[in-house]
Design a protein around this motif. Structure first.
Motif, short mmCIF file in Angstrom:
data_model
loop_
_atom_site.label_atom_id
_atom_site.label_comp_id
_atom_site.label_asym_id
_atom_site.label_seq_id
_atom_site.Cartn_x
_atom_site.Cartn_y
_atom_site.Cartn_z
N GLU A 111 0.83 -1.21 0.00
CA GLU A 111 0.00 0.00 0.00
C GLU A 111 0.87 1.26 0.00
O GLU A 111 0.61 2.21 -0.74
N MET A 112 1.90 1.27 0.83
CA MET A 112 2.80 2.43 0.89
C MET A 112 3.57 2.61 -0.43
O MET A 112 3.77 3.72 -0.89
N GLU A 114 2.58 1.72 -3.41
CA GLU A 114 1.65 2.23 -4.42
C GLU A 114 1.40 3.72 -4.26
O GLU A 114 1.31 4.45 -5.25
N THR A 115 1.28 4.18 -3.02
CA THR A 115 0.95 5.59 -2.80
C THR A 115 2.16 6.52 -2.94
O THR A 115 1.98 7.71 -3.14
N THR A 116 3.36 5.98 -2.81
CA THR A 116 4.56 6.84 -2.87
C THR A 116 5.41 6.63 -4.12
O THR A 116 6.45 7.25 -4.26
N HIS A 118 5.04 7.62 -7.10
CA HIS A 118 5.16 8.79 -7.95
C HIS A 118 6.07 9.87 -7.34
O HIS A 118 6.52 10.76 -8.04
N GLY A 129 8.74 4.84 -3.54
CA GLY A 129 8.18 3.51 -3.29
C GLY A 129 9.23 2.41 -3.25
O GLY A 129 8.97 1.32 -2.74
#
Length: 159
Positions: A111-112, A114-116, A118, A129
């Motif tokens: 999850e982390m 995927e969110t970081t 970019h 990520g």
């Protein structure tokens, strides 16, 4: 049981090489940084973010290696006083807990990541990520190594 032992043997050797190279690289990087800072008064910026990635790799892959070797933290003094069936039961619970831990790390880090993904690590320009991809790989290895231990426990129990 060989269907899991052989891939785990390969993974173990691969993790050992990566963790060892990471530790050696970290040592060289720190010495380089100290010499540059105190001898030449020119501290390199890139050392800290690279060192952080190397420390994450050493810690996570080292943890996975210790799970494979059976060298993780335990209450051996208590467990050794139990009868053989009790010791086997506690070892089974231990490996189930390690698998649950690995799943939690996997889900959280995925999850982390995927969110970081970019975002960029300052100075290096690599995806943020990437920091979370290392524990994802380690958690998969921990789950595989613990599953191998559980299968070995059941194989002994069947005999």
């Amino acid at each position: 049981m060989n269907f899991l032992k052989r891939p785990n043997d390969f993974l173990f050797r691969l993790l050992l090489v990566v963790a060892s190279l990471s530790l050696a690289s970290l040592c060289v990087l720190v010495v380089y940084s100290v010499v540059m800072r105190y001898v030449f008064a020119d501290a390199p910026d890139f050392v800290e973010p690279i060192a952080l990635l190397l420390v994450i790799a050493i810690a996570m892959f080292g943890a996975a290696l210790k799970v494979r070797e059976g060298g993780h933290i335990g209450l051996d003094s208590f467990v050794k006083k139990l009868p053989q069936k009790g010791q086997t039961f506690v070892a089974g619970i231990q490996h189930v807990c390690l698998i649950a831990f690995a799943v939690a790390v996997f889900v959280g880090c995925l999850e982390m990541a995927e969110t970081t993904m970019h975002d960029r690590i300052p100075i290096l320009g690599l995806p943020e990520g990437l920091r979370y991809c290392i524990p994802i790989v380690a958690s998969i290895c921990i789950a595989m190594f613990s599953t191998e231990h559980l299968l070995a426990l059941f194989a002994r129990k069947q005999k």
